[in-house]
Design an enzyme around this catalytic site. Structure first.
Site, PDB file in Angstrom:
ATOM      1  N   ASP A 287      -3.646   8.898  70.340  1.00 39.52           N
ATOM      2  CA  ASP A 287      -4.632   8.876  71.263  1.00 39.52           C
ATOM      3  C   ASP A 287      -5.931   9.919  71.121  1.00 39.52           C
ATOM      4  O   ASP A 287      -6.151  10.531  72.100  1.00 39.52           O
ATOM      5  CB  ASP A 287      -4.339   8.589  72.785  1.00 39.52           C
ATOM      6  CG  ASP A 287      -3.535   7.382  72.800  1.00 39.52           C
ATOM      7  OD1 ASP A 287      -3.562   6.567  72.066  1.00 39.52           O
ATOM      8  OD2 ASP A 287      -2.481   7.518  74.018  1.00 39.52           O
ATOM      9  N   ASP A 513       4.687   5.309  81.336  1.00 40.35           N
ATOM     10  CA  ASP A 513       3.257   5.470  80.496  1.00 40.35           C
ATOM     11  C   ASP A 513       2.631   6.348  81.442  1.00 40.35           C
ATOM     12  O   ASP A 513       1.568   7.015  81.140  1.00 40.35           O
ATOM     13  CB  ASP A 513       2.427   4.415  80.335  1.00 40.35           C
ATOM     14  CG  ASP A 513       3.288   3.474  79.318  1.00 40.35           C
ATOM     15  OD1 ASP A 513       3.618   4.121  78.219  1.00 40.35           O
ATOM     16  OD2 ASP A 513       3.378   2.111  79.311  1.00 40.35           O
TER      17      ASP A 513
END
Length: 574
Positions: A287, A513
């Site tokens: 990411d 998450d």
């Protein structure tokens, strides 16, 4: 036209004087000519070197060193002679130990490889015998490689083939403690270094060296096969600029802390002789680089945080430093995060991200040869394959990808396997080696259970057809946090398909998450509304509901409700 020349060099050492070193020299010319990148592996074959080393050689064709890494490089003006001296961290070389160094250089007419090297004054004969130099020349590039018989530190093409993979005993114990969890508790998962404190270990979690010690024990218990140890490098300054749940501890400008307090200590541990026989797979900064393409540059999905990281260059600088520094450890295999098809599968994202990765891999101290491959779908939920349609399937006279607002919505892909294969092919065309491999994280993309379609829809309406046929049951492809309905995917295994090095579980199933509500913490992790099941969305998920499970803890913390769901919806079923 392809011209190939092969020269075999044989050398004999002086009687009674054992050869002391071997140098593997490889260079690749840049497109357009005039510049090149060279990578050298220096192996000490003599007595241990404890007080530093000096490598010396001469260029035969007037080449010049312009920028180097992992050593102090010197070349006097007008001289062909080059020296590279050790840095503090690689000044000692045990017998049989190697260190990787490199440089960018320039040439005018030809780029012939040096024919001789010395290490601390000893000519590197490369014994045992069998050293060969092969030069391959095409109309656009020249690649020169000096090779020698392999030693235990040499990398293999696919580290997963012929190897077992490390089972994290901490995750395994948590999995086994859950009802039915013993069915998967022996599966290998990634070890995450998500902050500086994780290197030495935190409360309830062992540190990197402790994991590696356990990996050595598992390797010895496995007998003849090699062992792969998977570690996630994940602590860039301004980390994950588009998602608060996975923000990190380092501010946008703290690149020096990233180098000295994070990457360097990890490198020093990985380089210990005790771990030299492991195949260490590093997953580099998920990411990060894709955010500079999709969530910056004035795009509708841009965030102020990503604009800062695009402007200050610290994602590129940090990833390049990680690649070059960790890649200097001979048994490390770097795999760079390449997002997933639901993020980068559109035309204006795909090639631009690969080109940014080439730029990064050419930023010192990295080079494209420091990249063994890429990983897709890390910690995400995108389907491995959609069995009932592709982006180009025609329904009701319309191509699915051309249906605005539909599930595909101009994306060229509907699954990770096709995306990964095309990514590999295009990365090879741009700047990376033709033998790069791909990893696919299948830890949570199974999408089994009662909601999984068993056949294609019979509807002639394209939107209805996609929604009734797709196995990925997310509300939107942009949803990424603790997705409701997800299941375990394919179990980790090597070389499942051409160009795919392995299916892996880098995200340990059952680890959250992000939290559903704000939770104060000292880990630098914020609250992201995409993890809130009541959130109605933002431009990055086209203002849809988040699809997140309720009652989730901080990212990386154990989430038993999600773990139970993943087992229930596993595909293939448990």
């Amino acid at each position: 036209m392809l011209a190939v020349a092969t020269v075999t060099l044989a050398t004999n050492s002086t009687a009674g004087a054992a050869p002391g070193c071997r140098v593997d020299y490889g260079s690749s010319n840049w497109g357009g000519g005039g510049g090149f990148t060279a990578n050298l592996r220096v192996t000490n074959l003599g007595d241990p070197i404890t007080n530093g080393w000096t490598l010396a050689f001469s260029f035969p064709s007037g080449q010049r060193v312009s920028q180097g890494w992992n050593a102090n490089w010197t070349q006097a003006s007008g001289s062909a002679n080059v020296t590279a001296t050790s840095l503090d961290w690689n000044r000692t070389l045990a017998t049989g130990q190697a260190t990787d160094i490199g440089f960018n250089g320039t040439f005018t007419a030809t780029n012939t490889a040096p024919s001789s090297f010395t290490l601390n004054g000893t000519v590197c004969t490369g014994q045992p015998p069998g050293s060969t130099t092969t030069t391959t020349t095409t109309t656009t590039s020249t690649t020169t490689t000096t090779s020698n018989p392999p030693n235990p530190g040499n990398r293999v093409d696919n580290p997963y083939v012929g190897a077992t993979v490390y089972v994290n005993p901490d995750w395994s114990a948590r999995a086994a403690a859950e009802p039915g969890g013993s069915r998967i508790a022996n599966q290998p998962t990634g070890v995450w270094m998500d902050r500086i404190a994780a290197i030495n270990g935190t409360t309830g979690a062992r540190g990197l060296a402790s994991h590696l010690d356990e990996a050595v024990r598992q390797d010895a218990a496995n007998g003849a096969s090699a062992l792969v140890f998977q570690v996630v490098i994940y602590n860039l300054p301004g980390r994950d600029c588009s998602a608060l749940a996975s923000n990190g501890e380092l501010g946008p400008t703290e690149i020096d802390r990233y180098r000295t307090q994070y990457i360097n200590p990890i490198r020093d541990i990985l380089a210990r002789p005790a771990y030299a026989n492991l195949r260490i797979v590093t997953i580099i900064e998920i990411d990060s680089l894709p955010n500079l393409i999709t969530n910056a540059g004035g795009r509708p999905t841009a965030t102020p945080e990503c604009e800062v990281m695009r402007s200050n260059g610290n994602y590129v600088t940090g990833v390049a430093y990680a690649l070059g520094t960790l890649g200097a450890v001979p048994n490390v295999y770097n795999y760079v995060d390449a997002g997933h098809h639901g993020w980068l599968g559109w035309d204006d994202n795909f090639l631009a991200t690969i080109q940014l990765m080439c730029q990064t891999a050419r930023t010192a101290p990295a080079s494209p040869s420091n990249v063994q491959g890429f990983i897709v779908n890390t910690a995400n939920y995108s389907a491995l394959q959609e069995p009932f349609f592709t982006a180009n399937t025609v329904v009701g006279g319309r191509v699915l990808r051309e249906v605005a607002g539909g599930w595909v919505d101009w994306n060229r892909y509907v699954d990770e396997l096709t995306f990964a294969r095309d990514w590999r092919s295009r990365a090879d065309q741009e700047c990376f080696d033709s033998n790069i491999g791909m990893l696919i994280d299948t830890s949570r993309n199974g999408w089994g259970g009662a909601a999984r379609p068993t056949q294609a829809s019979t509807s002639t309406d394209p939107v209805t057809f996609m929604n009734e046929s797709r196995i990925d049951r997310r509300i939107h492809l942009g949803n990424w946090c603790n997705q409701s309905g997800a299941g375990l995917g394919e179990r980790p295994r090597p070389a499942p398909s051409a160009g795919i090095d392995a299916y892996v579980w880098i995200k340990p199933p059952g680890e959250s998450d992000g939290s559903s509500t704000e939770i104060p913490n000292d880990e630098g992790k914020g609250f992201d509304r995409m993890c809130d099941p009541t959130y109605t969305g933002n431009p990055r998920n086209n203002n849809n509901m988040s699809g997140a499970l309720p009652n989730a803890p901080l990212s990386g913390h154990w989430f038993p409700q999600q773990f139970a769901q993943l087992m229930q919806n596993a595909f293939p079923p448990l």
